[in-house]
Design a protein around this motif. Structure first.
Motif, PDB file in Angstrom:
ATOM      1  N   ALA A  65       0.843  -1.195   0.000  1.00 56.06           N
ATOM      2  CA  ALA A  65       0.000   0.000   0.000  1.00 56.06           C
ATOM      3  C   ALA A  65       0.879   1.247   0.000  1.00 56.06           C
ATOM      4  O   ALA A  65       1.822   1.345   0.781  1.00 56.06           O
ATOM      5  CB  ALA A  65      -0.915  -0.009   1.216  1.00 56.06           C
ATOM      6  N   GLU A  66       0.572   2.182  -0.891  1.00 60.35           N
ATOM      7  CA  GLU A  66       1.299   3.447  -0.942  1.00 60.35           C
ATOM      8  C   GLU A  66       0.663   4.520  -0.077  1.00 60.35           C
ATOM      9  O   GLU A  66       1.242   5.587   0.121  1.00 60.35           O
ATOM     10  CB  GLU A  66       1.371   3.956  -2.390  1.00 60.35           C
ATOM     11  CG  GLU A  66       2.154   3.064  -3.330  1.00 60.35           C
ATOM     12  CD  GLU A  66       2.251   3.676  -4.704  1.00 60.35           C
ATOM     13  OE1 GLU A  66       2.992   4.663  -4.874  1.00 60.35           O
ATOM     14  OE2 GLU A  66       1.579   3.181  -5.629  1.00 60.35           O
ATOM     15  N   ARG A  67      -0.522   4.188   0.461  1.00 63.10           N
ATOM     16  CA  ARG A  67      -1.240   5.178   1.260  1.00 63.10           C
ATOM     17  C   ARG A  67      -1.993   4.461   2.380  1.00 63.10           C
ATOM     18  O   ARG A  67      -2.519   3.367   2.186  1.00 63.10           O
ATOM     19  CB  ARG A  67      -2.213   5.967   0.376  1.00 63.10           C
ATOM     20  CG  ARG A  67      -2.868   7.126   1.094  1.00 63.10           C
ATOM     21  CD  ARG A  67      -3.666   7.965   0.126  1.00 63.10           C
ATOM     22  NE  ARG A  67      -4.235   9.119   0.815  1.00 63.10           N
ATOM     23  CZ  ARG A  67      -3.573  10.248   1.033  1.00 63.10           C
ATOM     24  NH1 ARG A  67      -2.335  10.374   0.595  1.00 63.10           N
ATOM     25  NH2 ARG A  67      -4.142  11.252   1.674  1.00 63.10           N
ATOM     26  N   ALA A  68      -2.049   5.079   3.537  1.00 66.70           N
ATOM     27  CA  ALA A  68      -2.788   4.511   4.664  1.00 66.70           C
ATOM     28  C   ALA A  68      -4.278   4.742   4.477  1.00 66.70           C
ATOM     29  O   ALA A  68      -4.703   5.728   3.872  1.00 66.70           O
ATOM     30  CB  ALA A  68      -2.304   5.134   5.972  1.00 66.70           C
ATOM     31  N   GLY A  69      -5.084   3.826   5.010  1.00 66.21           N
ATOM     32  CA  GLY A  69      -6.532   3.985   4.919  1.00 66.21           C
ATOM     33  C   GLY A  69      -7.244   2.656   5.057  1.00 66.21           C
ATOM     34  O   GLY A  69      -6.637   1.626   5.352  1.00 66.21           O
ATOM     35  N   ARG A  70      -8.532   2.686   4.824  1.00 62.41           N
ATOM     36  CA  ARG A  70      -9.344   1.471   4.897  1.00 62.41           C
ATOM     37  C   ARG A  70      -9.471   0.848   3.513  1.00 62.41           C
ATOM     38  O   ARG A  70      -9.715   1.555   2.528  1.00 62.41           O
ATOM     39  CB  ARG A  70     -10.734   1.796   5.452  1.00 62.41           C
ATOM     40  CG  ARG A  70     -11.610   0.558   5.699  1.00 62.41           C
ATOM     41  CD  ARG A  70     -12.924   0.961   6.352  1.00 62.41           C
ATOM     42  NE  ARG A  70     -13.742   1.745   5.437  1.00 62.41           N
ATOM     43  CZ  ARG A  70     -14.571   1.206   4.538  1.00 62.41           C
ATOM     44  NH1 ARG A  70     -14.691  -0.125   4.437  1.00 62.41           N
ATOM     45  NH2 ARG A  70     -15.277   1.988   3.751  1.00 62.41           N
ATOM     46  N   GLU A  90      -8.444  -1.397  -3.931  1.00 63.20           N
ATOM     47  CA  GLU A  90      -8.662   0.037  -3.771  1.00 63.20           C
ATOM     48  C   GLU A  90      -8.756   0.400  -2.295  1.00 63.20           C
ATOM     49  O   GLU A  90      -9.336  -0.345  -1.497  1.00 63.20           O
ATOM     50  CB  GLU A  90      -9.962   0.465  -4.464  1.00 63.20           C
ATOM     51  CG  GLU A  90      -9.819   0.726  -5.943  1.00 63.20           C
ATOM     52  CD  GLU A  90     -11.065   1.363  -6.522  1.00 63.20           C
ATOM     53  OE1 GLU A  90     -11.003   2.570  -6.847  1.00 63.20           O
ATOM     54  OE2 GLU A  90     -12.086   0.667  -6.642  1.00 63.20           O
ATOM     55  N   ILE A  91      -8.197   1.565  -1.960  1.00 64.60           N
ATOM     56  CA  ILE A  91      -8.301   2.113  -0.613  1.00 64.60           C
ATOM     57  C   ILE A  91      -9.309   3.265  -0.655  1.00 64.60           C
ATOM     58  O   ILE A  91      -9.386   3.990  -1.644  1.00 64.60           O
ATOM     59  CB  ILE A  91      -6.924   2.605  -0.119  1.00 64.60           C
ATOM     60  CG1 ILE A  91      -5.965   1.412  -0.015  1.00 64.60           C
ATOM     61  CG2 ILE A  91      -7.033   3.305   1.227  1.00 64.60           C
ATOM     62  CD1 ILE A  91      -4.543   1.794   0.308  1.00 64.60           C
ATOM     63  N   GLU A  92     -10.074   3.403   0.409  1.00 63.29           N
ATOM     64  CA  GLU A  92     -11.108   4.433   0.456  1.00 63.29           C
ATOM     65  C   GLU A  92     -10.524   5.802   0.110  1.00 63.29           C
ATOM     66  O   GLU A  92      -9.466   6.186   0.630  1.00 63.29           O
ATOM     67  CB  GLU A  92     -11.714   4.463   1.857  1.00 63.29           C
ATOM     68  CG  GLU A  92     -13.056   5.137   1.935  1.00 63.29           C
ATOM     69  CD  GLU A  92     -13.695   4.925   3.296  1.00 63.29           C
ATOM     70  OE1 GLU A  92     -14.902   4.625   3.338  1.00 63.29           O
ATOM     71  OE2 GLU A  92     -12.986   5.069   4.313  1.00 63.29           O
ATOM     72  N   SER A  93     -11.261   6.551  -0.754  1.00 64.65           N
ATOM     73  CA  SER A  93     -10.681   7.792  -1.281  1.00 64.65           C
ATOM     74  C   SER A  93     -11.682   8.930  -1.360  1.00 64.65           C
ATOM     75  O   SER A  93     -11.471   9.883  -2.120  1.00 64.65           O
ATOM     76  CB  SER A  93     -10.099   7.519  -2.668  1.00 64.65           C
ATOM     77  OG  SER A  93     -11.113   7.039  -3.547  1.00 64.65           O
ATOM     78  N   ASP A  94     -12.769   8.888  -0.587  1.00 64.20           N
ATOM     79  CA  ASP A  94     -13.797   9.931  -0.679  1.00 64.20           C
ATOM     80  C   ASP A  94     -13.221  11.311  -0.361  1.00 64.20           C
ATOM     81  O   ASP A  94     -13.526  12.301  -1.052  1.00 64.20           O
ATOM     82  CB  ASP A  94     -14.952   9.617   0.280  1.00 64.20           C
ATOM     83  CG  ASP A  94     -15.746   8.395  -0.165  1.00 64.20           C
ATOM     84  OD1 ASP A  94     -15.579   7.990  -1.335  1.00 64.20           O
ATOM     85  OD2 ASP A  94     -16.513   7.849   0.640  1.00 64.20           O
ATOM     86  N   PRO A 186     -11.144  -6.793   2.407  1.00 64.66           N
ATOM     87  CA  PRO A 186     -11.858  -5.518   2.445  1.00 64.66           C
ATOM     88  C   PRO A 186     -12.269  -5.162   3.876  1.00 64.66           C
ATOM     89  O   PRO A 186     -12.665  -6.015   4.665  1.00 64.66           O
ATOM     90  CB  PRO A 186     -13.084  -5.792   1.564  1.00 64.66           C
ATOM     91  CG  PRO A 186     -12.647  -6.876   0.636  1.00 64.66           C
ATOM     92  CD  PRO A 186     -11.734  -7.743   1.441  1.00 64.66           C
ATOM     93  N   GLY A 187     -12.173  -3.879   4.182  1.00 66.42           N
ATOM     94  CA  GLY A 187     -12.536  -3.407   5.508  1.00 66.42           C
ATOM     95  C   GLY A 187     -11.361  -3.249   6.446  1.00 66.42           C
ATOM     96  O   GLY A 187     -11.475  -2.560   7.470  1.00 66.42           O
ATOM     97  N   GLU A 188     -10.230  -3.862   6.129  1.00 63.40           N
ATOM     98  CA  GLU A 188      -9.050  -3.742   6.992  1.00 63.40           C
ATOM     99  C   GLU A 188      -8.417  -2.365   6.837  1.00 63.40           C
ATOM    100  O   GLU A 188      -8.464  -1.751   5.770  1.00 63.40           O
ATOM    101  CB  GLU A 188      -8.012  -4.809   6.640  1.00 63.40           C
ATOM    102  CG  GLU A 188      -8.422  -6.224   7.003  1.00 63.40           C
ATOM    103  CD  GLU A 188      -7.274  -7.209   6.813  1.00 63.40           C
ATOM    104  OE1 GLU A 188      -6.174  -6.931   7.346  1.00 63.40           O
ATOM    105  OE2 GLU A 188      -7.477  -8.218   6.116  1.00 63.40           O
ATOM    106  N   MET A 189      -7.819  -1.890   7.932  1.00 59.89           N
ATOM    107  CA  MET A 189      -7.051  -0.651   7.895  1.00 59.89           C
ATOM    108  C   MET A 189      -5.601  -1.012   7.567  1.00 59.89           C
ATOM    109  O   MET A 189      -5.045  -1.977   8.113  1.00 59.89           O
ATOM    110  CB  MET A 189      -7.122   0.062   9.232  1.00 59.89           C
ATOM    111  CG  MET A 189      -8.508   0.553   9.588  1.00 59.89           C
ATOM    112  SD  MET A 189      -9.157   1.771   8.415  1.00 59.89           S
ATOM    113  CE  MET A 189      -8.005   3.139   8.662  1.00 59.89           C
ATOM    114  N   VAL A 190      -4.993  -0.244   6.665  1.00 58.94           N
ATOM    115  CA  VAL A 190      -3.618  -0.521   6.259  1.00 58.94           C
ATOM    116  C   VAL A 190      -2.756   0.709   6.478  1.00 58.94           C
ATOM    117  O   VAL A 190      -3.243   1.840   6.429  1.00 58.94           O
ATOM    118  CB  VAL A 190      -3.541  -0.946   4.774  1.00 58.94           C
ATOM    119  CG1 VAL A 190      -4.243  -2.258   4.537  1.00 58.94           C
ATOM    120  CG2 VAL A 190      -4.116   0.131   3.868  1.00 58.94           C
TER     121      VAL A 190
END
Length: 295
Positions: A65-70, A90-94, A186-190
């Motif tokens: 992962a290049e970015r932290a998030g869910r 995909e990581i959440e990006s809203d 899906p749903g995990e925080m990274v």
């Protein structure tokens, strides 16, 4: 007369004993006679080595992962073949999408201000030629245009930054290959750098073997290799040595023979397959490498 007969019998007995001794020793071989070719081949031995099936350099990539998030979604499963650039997860990006829309709006506003500043400057240049406006007003119009253009550049850079951060939420395959491991759901925080998926090109595999450093002189490029795996009893495959390193390293593989030391230094020899095999990536194998003549 009796004495003469005794002497004759004694001589005959001595001759018989000498003949028996010669027959027991066998025929004499000259000391300078070289060994036969068959004896030289049988004197050679094979080099035993432990190995593991690996990809060629660059053929296995752990995608992080290049970015932290869910994690919003993971689109691949283990065993699935993916192409280079294909979306894996995909990581959440809203929040980033909203920031990008805001940056795009600011860019549009800055571009409108720059167009207005450019028109204002042209009008003042026309009026300055007619001596209606002062040189100071003309300079001010030029400064306003430069400021407006700088704001355009700033807004464009902000938008580019948001686009780059948004791309980081899309985890894509860096190579064509097979998904050999899926490390999250899906749903995990990274966090940044967390493993997401492992992709390997299993079309081209070879063996990374560890031979004892004491056998270095017996190893040669192109030497034939016999390959065995515990999962396929009674079967063997052929290979050849394609790389021999210039330095020794500490053992990384656990030797299959429990009697062999685990803390010895080894040569990480690379072996290419010379025939198709059913061996999977990561399989441990037992090797017999044809030894070269000792120097």
């Amino acid at each position: 007369m009796k004495k003469n007969v005794t002497l004759v019998l004694t001589a005959v007995g001595a001759a018989a004993l000498a003949a028996g001794a010669i027959q027991a020793r066998g025929p004499a071989v000259p000391a300078s006679r070289p060994a036969s070719p068959a004896a030289s081949v049988s004197a050679r031995s094979t080099v035993a080595a432990d190995g593991r099936v690996v990809t060629y350099p660059g053929g296995e990539v752990v995608v992080g992962a290049e970015r932290a998030g869910r994690v919003l979604r993971v689109l691949v499963d283990e065993g699935q073949v993916v192409g280079k650039g294909e979306l894996l997860a995909e990581i959440e990006s809203d929040t980033l999408r909203a920031a990008l829309r805001e940056a795009q709006a600011q860019l549009a506003e800055a571009e409108a201000e720059a167009r207005l500043a450019e028109l204002t400057l042209r009008r003042r240049e026309d009026l300055a030629r007619e001596q209606v406006v002062s040189a100071h007003e003309l300079d001010q119009a030029r400064r306003d245009l430069e400021i407006a253009r700088a704001r355009v550049d700033t807004a464009r850079a902000a938008g580019s930054k948001d686009e780059a951060q948004l791309r980081e939420t899309r985890i894509v395959a860096p190579i064509r290959g097979t998904v050999t491991a899926r490390h999250l759901q899906p749903g995990e925080m990274v966090e940044v750098g967390r493993k997401v998926v492992t992709v390997a090109d299993v079309r081209r595999l070879r063996i990374e073997a560890e031979a004892d450093e004491a056998d270095a002189a017996a190893l040669a490029l192109g030497a034939p290799v016999q390959i065995r795996a515990d999962g396929f009893p009674g079967r063997t495959w052929s290979g050849r040595v394609e790389e021999i390193p210039e330095s020794v390293t500490l053992r990384r593989l656990k030797p299959q023979d429990p009697g062999r030391p685990t803390d010895t230094r080894v040569l990480a020899v690379k072996v290419a397959f010379t025939e198709p095999t059913p061996l999977k990536l990561g399989t441990t194998v037992d090797l017999k490498i044809g030894a070269a003549a000792r120097r």
